[in-house]
Design a protein around this motif. Structure first.
Motif, PDB file in Angstrom:
ATOM      1  N   LYS A  73      -0.967 -21.296 -10.247  1.00 50.93           N
ATOM      2  CA  LYS A  73      -1.496 -21.736 -11.540  1.00 50.93           C
ATOM      3  C   LYS A  73      -2.579 -20.798 -12.068  1.00 50.93           C
ATOM      4  N   ALA A  74      -3.132 -19.973 -11.184  1.00 55.08           N
ATOM      5  CA  ALA A  74      -4.245 -19.106 -11.579  1.00 55.08           C
ATOM      6  C   ALA A  74      -3.794 -17.838 -12.279  1.00 55.08           C
ATOM      7  N   LYS A  75      -2.479 -17.600 -12.324  1.00 56.33           N
ATOM      8  CA  LYS A  75      -1.920 -16.406 -12.975  1.00 56.33           C
ATOM      9  C   LYS A  75      -2.605 -15.133 -12.479  1.00 56.33           C
ATOM     10  N   VAL A  76      -2.534 -14.941 -11.173  1.00 56.91           N
ATOM     11  CA  VAL A  76      -3.171 -13.785 -10.540  1.00 56.91           C
ATOM     12  C   VAL A  76      -2.387 -12.517 -10.860  1.00 56.91           C
ATOM     13  N   VAL A  77      -3.104 -11.479 -11.264  1.00 61.39           N
ATOM     14  CA  VAL A  77      -2.513 -10.163 -11.512  1.00 61.39           C
ATOM     15  C   VAL A  77      -3.102  -9.195 -10.494  1.00 61.39           C
ATOM     16  N   ASP A  78      -2.242  -8.485  -9.794  1.00 61.11           N
ATOM     17  CA  ASP A  78      -2.677  -7.552  -8.749  1.00 61.11           C
ATOM     18  C   ASP A  78      -2.296  -6.133  -9.152  1.00 61.11           C
ATOM     19  N   ASN A  79      -3.301  -5.369  -9.587  1.00 61.84           N
ATOM     20  CA  ASN A  79      -3.081  -3.972  -9.986  1.00 61.84           C
ATOM     21  C   ASN A  79      -3.681  -2.981  -8.989  1.00 61.84           C
ATOM     22  N   ARG A  80      -3.883  -3.407  -7.768  1.00 63.78           N
ATOM     23  CA  ARG A  80      -4.549  -2.526  -6.789  1.00 63.78           C
ATOM     24  C   ARG A  80      -3.772  -1.242  -6.556  1.00 63.78           C
ATOM     25  N   TYR A  81      -2.463  -1.315  -6.723  1.00 64.31           N
ATOM     26  CA  TYR A  81      -1.648  -0.125  -6.464  1.00 64.31           C
ATOM     27  C   TYR A  81      -2.008   1.037  -7.387  1.00 64.31           C
ATOM     28  N   LEU A  82      -2.655   0.736  -8.516  1.00 64.72           N
ATOM     29  CA  LEU A  82      -3.045   1.798  -9.447  1.00 64.72           C
ATOM     30  C   LEU A  82      -4.272   2.573  -8.966  1.00 64.72           C
ATOM     31  N   PHE A  83      -5.020   1.986  -8.025  1.00 59.83           N
ATOM     32  CA  PHE A  83      -6.295   2.568  -7.625  1.00 59.83           C
ATOM     33  C   PHE A  83      -6.377   2.923  -6.146  1.00 59.83           C
ATOM     34  N   PHE A  84      -5.654   2.185  -5.292  1.00 60.64           N
ATOM     35  CA  PHE A  84      -5.841   2.363  -3.845  1.00 60.64           C
ATOM     36  C   PHE A  84      -4.511   2.695  -3.163  1.00 60.64           C
ATOM     37  N   HIS A 125       0.823  -1.210   0.000  1.00 60.43           N
ATOM     38  CA  HIS A 125       0.000   0.000   0.000  1.00 60.43           C
ATOM     39  C   HIS A 125       0.856   1.258   0.000  1.00 60.43           C
ATOM     40  N   TYR A 126       2.028   1.164   0.604  1.00 53.36           N
ATOM     41  CA  TYR A 126       2.889   2.332   0.727  1.00 53.36           C
ATOM     42  C   TYR A 126       4.291   1.980   0.236  1.00 53.36           C
ATOM     43  N   LEU A 127       4.963   2.948  -0.331  1.00 47.29           N
ATOM     44  CA  LEU A 127       6.359   2.767  -0.703  1.00 47.29           C
ATOM     45  C   LEU A 127       7.225   3.163   0.488  1.00 47.29           C
ATOM     46  N   ALA A 128       8.085   2.241   0.903  1.00 44.65           N
ATOM     47  CA  ALA A 128       8.994   2.477   2.039  1.00 44.65           C
ATOM     48  C   ALA A 128       8.240   2.851   3.311  1.00 44.65           C
ATOM     49  N   ASN A 129       6.993   2.310   3.462  1.00 47.92           N
ATOM     50  CA  ASN A 129       6.160   2.554   4.652  1.00 47.92           C
ATOM     51  C   ASN A 129       5.821   4.029   4.857  1.00 47.92           C
ATOM     52  N   ILE A 130       5.786   4.795   3.784  1.00 42.89           N
ATOM     53  CA  ILE A 130       5.426   6.215   3.856  1.00 42.89           C
ATOM     54  C   ILE A 130       4.021   6.382   3.281  1.00 42.89           C
TER      55      ILE A 130
END
Length: 713
Positions: free
Chosen positions: A702-713, A520-525
């Protein structure tokens, strides 16, 4: 004919014009199609099993779970950390549910409505005990109470708009519980099916029992790797390559990660800023000490802690305030004081301290009318009837309400950001009324007839006025810091320049490795989403723009030093190389020690070659033995001892985690526990299931999960 001839003479030109027109039309449609696809991709928060997850749909799930948490905790708002936990929980639950549903579909597993009804009838599932439909006498879920609520919910939607909102909140909570219960039941079915696919037999059980209970006493000669200095062994590139190939599966990563170096310049209050804050708080302290009602002083101060003016538990206050309350006398004011942990200035005045119930069961009838006066007269009549022995629920139904008993805990109201006078009156009445007492409370829009049915958990409650404010820097201080940092960034455009000149300019370079899109945060900032978006679009060696982030008190610049793609980490990776080098060093030292022990066929001979000899008892095959001489657990030694007969010397030296060993088995003794084949078979099945316990990780990969949450939250 002349016209036709003219057209023919211009045929090539005409074909070119028509062709260009068609191309433009096709290109425009293709561009629109591509643009539509790009817009759709921009709205995708992730992907699992090839199924796209739209950000709006994901947000609905987040909102749904957020309301559930609010209801369970009795709070109105969640802070950033809690919201992030909710988003993680929703994401993980969504992914796991999709994985299980996919497997269950292939296996033909479902959860039928009849099964759900049976679960509700049994009422033993822990999730059901978190609902409002629990019988307080039996402590069990009451399916009849649920059915009654659902029937009333449909009626209240049109009959009583004031009650409809309360019913809607509970209804949404129940639908969430029902959905989650169905998902959990399906997952349990799948896990049970998996568990029953692991079998054992009496032969395996007998062997495992012997391995677990047969104890060996040995004389052990130990040569620790630490006895060989590092400079006595040579490690070549070929050695590292060979060991890397051996250990390569250990270095596989399933999610892309990135390493960064960064400068985080935090702006803090100057001495002039602190002096101004001290002066301001001295005024607050004097005003609060003499105030009959501290509400106005707290409001004017814009304190981080609201003054509700009602008794609350100690847990409602920050820890630094809470620990002061018991040592204060009623009417006393403490502060100003500085809390360095949260960087705040604080004043607290204890207004009252009382022993009051933590949980209160009550029921109510809300009385309204054509006017407030009419409502007052009606309420007086209802109150008189109740005092004369009238049935509470019967009267409630007469006014379109259930009169159902409800529990309220201190936690449900003590963290409210503010509270109107009607709510204060209501809560103060609940806190102070005796069991079975009835009171007629006038409120702004009518009256409430209130009865307390039960009270539990007497605790200390405090009415305290708190002024807590962050020690903030001024605009002038921030401007000076901003100018200093931006000048440094402008003067050092490359990664090499930033990292080289940071210390000389008064800035500290820090690093963070293996940053993934799940953070959620870069370097806990805080408030670094833009920096995260930059990071996963940047090329290795790039320098970020300067970011203003945190709680408007951080200035940040980032250098992307390494990209770790999905797949195997290479030997050039520093972390991998260190692991491989340590293993090669251990192998090389083992070779030296094995050569040293050559020809030693007794423990005494090994001792003569420099080994440390000590007795070791209770060595079993089933558990790795801990060796004090080397300070390590040695599974290989346990296996070798179990395979050696009583009185025999070890067939060959054992290469362990922390040293090389030889031993003689002095005694073997069977355990006193009686063998039970059924019990042992069950243990083996459970152990096998534990080994397979990471099956969700296998499904995830095997499900090839893609996590793009960083673009929105």
């Amino acid at each position: 004919m002349a016209a036709l001839g003219k057209i023919r003479s211009k045929g090539v030109t005409l074909i070119i014009i028509i062709g260009l027109g068609l191309f433009a039309f096709i290109a425009e449609e293709a561009f629109r199609s591509c643009e539509t696809n790009r817009n759709n991709q921009r709205q995708q928060v992730g992907e699992v099993l090839g199924e796209k997850i739209n950000v709006q749909d994901f947000q609905k799930l987040v909102d749904e779970y957020t309301e559930v948490i609010k209801m369970q905790q009795g709070t109105q708002n969640l802070n950033d950390e809690q919201l992030n936990q909710v988003k993680d929980m929703v994401w993980n639950t969504y992914i796991q549910s999709k994985l299980v549903e996919n497997e269950a579909k292939e296996l033909g597993l479902t959860v039928t409505d009849k099964e759900m009804q049976n679960i509700l009838k049994q009422g033993t599932n822990p999730m059901l005990l978190q609902t409002p439909f629990v019988n307080q006498q039996t402590g069990r879920f009451d399916a009849n109470a649920l059915q009654k609520f659902l029937a009333e919910y449909k009626a209240q939607k049109t009959a009583n708009p004031q009650m409809a909102q309360q019913y809607e909140t509970i209804y949404k909570y129940w639908t969430f519980i029902e959905k989650t219960l169905r998902q959990q039941t399906l997952a349990q079915k799948f896990q049970n099916l998996l568990a029953h696919s692991f079998l054992s037999n009496p032969v395996e059980a007998k062997m495992a029992f012997k391995d677990a209970t047969e104890e060996n006493q040995i004389q052990l000669a130990s040569l620790p790797y630490s006895s060989v200095s590092d400079d006595k062994v040579k490690i070549s590139d070929a050695d590292l390559k060979a060991k890397y190939d051996e250990l390569k599966p250990r270095f596989k990563q399933y999610v892309e990660s990135r390493d960064i170096k960064f400068i985080d310049y935090q702006v803090t209050a100057s001495s002039n800023d602190k002096s101004a804050i001290n002066k301001q708080f001295a005024t607050y302290a004097s005003e609060l000490a003499v105030a009959a009602d501290p509400a106005e002083v707290v409001r004017k101060s814009t304190s981080l802690i609201s003054y509700l003016g009602i008794p609350v538990a100690k847990t409602a206050f920050p820890s630094d305030i809470a620990q002061r309350l018991d040592s204060m006398a009623v009417g006393q004011t403490f502060g100003p004081s500085v809390n360095h942990q949260d960087n705040t200035m604080n004043i607290v005045k204890l207004v009252a301290k009382q022993q009051l119930p933590d949980s209160i069961q009550y029921r109510q009838i809300q009385i309204s009318g054509a006017s407030v006066d009419v409502a007052r007269k009606t309420a007086d009549s209802v109150y008189t009837a109740l005092k004369s022995g009238a049935d509470f629920e019967a009267l409630a139904k007469k006014y379109g309400q259930t009169g159902a008993k409800t529990w309220m805990t201190t936690n449900q109201y003590q963290n409210a950001p503010s509270m109107d006078n009607d709510t204060k009156t209501f809560i103060n009445s609940l806190n102070t009324m005796a069991v079975n007492g009835v009171v007629n409370i006038p409120i702004t829009q009518g009256n409430i007839i209130l009865q307390v049915v039960d009270r539990k958990g007497m605790i200390n409650k405090y009415t305290a006025a708190v002024i807590k404010k962050s020690i903030e820097f001024s605009r002038e201080t921030y401007s000076a810091a901003y100018n200093k940092f931006s000048s440094f960034v402008s003067a050092n455009q490359s990664a090499e320049a930033i990292l080289k000149n940071a210390q000389a300019s008064g800035f500290k370079v820090q690093e963070a490795n293996d940053v993934t899109t799940a953070q959620h945060y870069l370097a806990n900032i805080h408030s670094t989403r833009e920096a995260l978006k930059w990071l996963f679009e940047a090329k290795q060696g790039s320098v970020s723009p300067m970011y203003e982030c945190g709680d408007n008190d951080h200035l940040l610049v980032v250098v992307l030093t390494k990209i770790h793609p999905i797949g195997y980490r290479t030997l050039e990776d520093n972390q991998v190389k260190e692991v491989v080098k340590a293993e090669v060093l251990k192998d090389k030292k083992a070779e030296v020690l094995l050569a040293k022990l050559q020809g030693a066929n007794t423990v005494a001979a090994a001792k003569a070659k420099g080994a440390t000899v000590s007795p070791v008892n209770q060595v079993t095959f089933a558990a790795p033995v801990f060796i004090p001489a080397t300070g390590a657990s040695e599974p290989a030694l346990s296996g070798a001892v179990a395979a050696t007969k009583k009185g025999q010397f070890s067939a060959k030296p054992v290469k362990g985690n922390a040293g090389v060993y030889v031993f003689q088995v002095m005694n073997k003794q069977a355990g006193s526990t009686k063998f039970n084949d059924k019990s042992e078979e069950q243990k083996l099945r459970q152990k096998a299931l534990q080994y397979a316990g990471n099956f969700m990780n296998e499904l995830y990969m095997k499900a090839k999960v893609v996590d793009n949450r960083y673009l929105f939250f």
